[in-house]
Write an enzyme that holds these catalytic residues in place. Structure first.
Site, PDB file in Angstrom:
ATOM      1  N   GLY A  11      29.158 -10.030  27.451  1.00 25.11           N
ATOM      2  CA  GLY A  11      29.265 -11.353  28.072  1.00 25.11           C
ATOM      3  C   GLY A  11      30.097 -12.291  27.226  1.00 25.11           C
ATOM      4  N   GLY A  44      31.734 -15.807  28.400  1.00 27.22           N
ATOM      5  CA  GLY A  44      30.898 -16.948  28.773  1.00 27.22           C
ATOM      6  C   GLY A  44      30.975 -18.082  27.778  1.00 27.22           C
ATOM      7  N   GLN A  45      30.113 -19.088  27.997  1.00 27.08           N
ATOM      8  CA  GLN A  45      30.197 -20.317  27.191  1.00 27.08           C
ATOM      9  C   GLN A  45      29.993 -20.040  25.699  1.00 27.08           C
ATOM     10  OE1 GLN A  45      27.052 -23.179  27.610  1.00 27.08           O
ATOM     11  NE2 GLN A  45      28.321 -24.897  26.940  1.00 27.08           N
ATOM     12  N   LYS A  82      12.976 -14.934  30.127  1.00 29.52           N
ATOM     13  CA  LYS A  82      13.081 -15.189  28.684  1.00 29.52           C
ATOM     14  C   LYS A  82      11.740 -14.965  27.981  1.00 29.52           C
ATOM     15  CE  LYS A  82      17.465 -16.036  28.358  1.00 29.52           C
ATOM     16  NZ  LYS A  82      18.328 -15.000  27.770  1.00 29.52           N
ATOM     17  N   TYR A  89      14.515 -17.611  35.409  1.00 27.12           N
ATOM     18  CA  TYR A  89      15.210 -17.503  34.110  1.00 27.12           C
ATOM     19  C   TYR A  89      14.196 -17.628  32.970  1.00 27.12           C
ATOM     20  CZ  TYR A  89      18.472 -19.102  30.408  1.00 27.12           C
ATOM     21  OH  TYR A  89      19.186 -19.275  29.256  1.00 27.12           O
ATOM     22  N   ASN A 128      30.549  -3.537  32.464  1.00 31.75           N
ATOM     23  CA  ASN A 128      29.380  -4.041  33.179  1.00 31.75           C
ATOM     24  C   ASN A 128      28.152  -3.613  32.371  1.00 31.75           C
ATOM     25  OD1 ASN A 128      27.273  -4.600  34.825  1.00 31.75           O
ATOM     26  ND2 ASN A 128      28.052  -3.468  36.619  1.00 31.75           N
TER      27      ASN A 128
HETATM   28  C1  AKB Z   1      20.307 -23.497  31.260  1.00 30.58           C
HETATM   29  O1  AKB Z   1      20.410 -24.714  31.524  1.00 30.58           O
HETATM   30  O2  AKB Z   1      19.888 -22.662  32.077  1.00 30.58           O
HETATM   31  C2  AKB Z   1      20.663 -23.038  29.885  1.00 30.58           C
HETATM   32  C3  AKB Z   1      19.470 -22.975  28.986  1.00 30.58           C
HETATM   33  C4  AKB Z   1      18.786 -24.223  28.587  1.00 30.58           C
HETATM   34  O3  AKB Z   1      19.080 -21.924  28.589  1.00 30.58           O
HETATM   35  N1  AKB Z   1      21.659 -23.889  29.310  1.00 30.58           N
END
Ligand code: AKB
Length: 318
Positions: A10, A13-14, A148, A144, A54
């Protein structure tokens, strides 16, 4: 030069754009292989090896690890909070499967060390909102965040059971001028600079007084390198460390921008991302990272704003 061979997943990405440059400076261009889904090499990653990869494809991943004799992987592939809420199962699959591929390669001795990023998204509505401690109730409300929390537990499990050397930090919202953010809730704090310089105004999808933990990218890169280079005994937590940089709300960053661009104006149209932010901390407490491996942020809000405006000005002012 240290003799590691590094693979970044990745990398376009940022975080990857800045991290690739920092690692190449440290280890040499040829020792750092950048990878991403893009077919051609993204401009930011020129200057060293790049492979189209990938990370969901375990065989392709192993082939690259073998071909380049990789010893360390920086796993930066993720579907971030806002995007994953739109496609929850796809987000879960991407975030978890790619992590398992790396943990398994480490368990099988194919790589020696790995970095995997966690996030302030591990916290939820029941977590304390201010100075959120390292160890507290998590219970995230986003896909998300759930990925995590699960990922952190799996990292610790692989470390305890199999001795896998995996290291992680809980990134706050990251602000950078090089890589564009990709589908996060904290992205407003990057968009605001581009809009300020282009149009002199910005409409924020986060409400005026909603503070979030944030960090300037140079600090985030330094934290990443510091935890990855710390002696193994100092990395006592094998879930992920809280790291704090700064905390501000949209009104405060707008005020800071106005020090340099007095005519800048902001208005508000909060959307679903404001609801995600409502369940995240306003600030985090990071004494474990400070004690264990010496973490110390450098940039505050005004320093970050000054540097962002200087770095981006060239792109918009002729
Ligand atoms: C997001 O906003 O999803 C990310 C993070 C805080 O992990 N920048």
């Amino acid at each position: 030069m240290e003799s590691e061979k590094i693979l970044i997943l990745g990398a376009a990405g940022q975080i990857g754009s800045d991290l690739t440059a920092a690692l190449r400076e440290r280890y040499g261009n040829d020792a750092v292989v950048a990878s991403d889904l893009h077919e051609g090499i993204p401009t930011a990653l020129e200057g060293g090896p790049y492979v189209q990869l990938n990370a969901m494809d375990r065989q392709a991943l192993e082939d690259v690890v073998q071909r380049f004799e990789i010893t360390q992987v920086y796993h930066l592939v993720a579907m971030l909070s806002a995007t994953a809420e739109q496609q929850p199962l796809k987000g879960w699959d991407l975030n978890m499967q790619t992590l398992f591929h790396c943990l398994e390669m480490a368990r099988e001795g194919k790589i020696k060390r790995m970095f995997w990023p966690s996030s302030i998204a591990v916290f939820g509505p029941k977590s304390p909102q201010n100075q959120t401690p390292q160890h507290t109730i998590l219970e995230p409300s986003t896909v998300y965040g759930i990925s995590k929390v699960a990922g952190e537990s799996w990292c610790e499990y692989y470390h305890q059971k199999y001795g896998v050397d995996v290291r992680s930090v809980r990134y706050p919202g990251l602000i950078s001028f090089r890589g564009a953010p990709g589908g996060g809730t904290t992205d407003y704090a990057v968009h605001i600079f581009h809009e300020a310089l282009k149009h002199g105004r910005y409409t924020s999808f986060i409400q005026a007084d909603r503070a979030l933990p944030m960090m300037y990218m140079p600090d985030a890169i330094r934290a990443t390198l510091e935890i990855m280079h710390a002696p193994a005994v100092k990395v006592r937590l094998r879930t992920a460390y809280n790291i704090a940089g700064m905390s501000f709300n949209p009104e405060e960053i707008a005020e800071s921008i106005r020090r340099k661009l007095p005519d800048f104006s902001i208005d508000y149209a909060p959307d679903y991302r404001n609801e995600i932010a409502a369940n995240w901390p306003a600030s985090v407490e990071d004494s474990s990272a400070r004690q264990d491996w010496g973490w110390q942020p450098e940039y505050d809000l005004d320093q970050m704003v000054d540097d962002m405006l200087v770095q981006l000005k060239g792109a918009y002012v002729a």
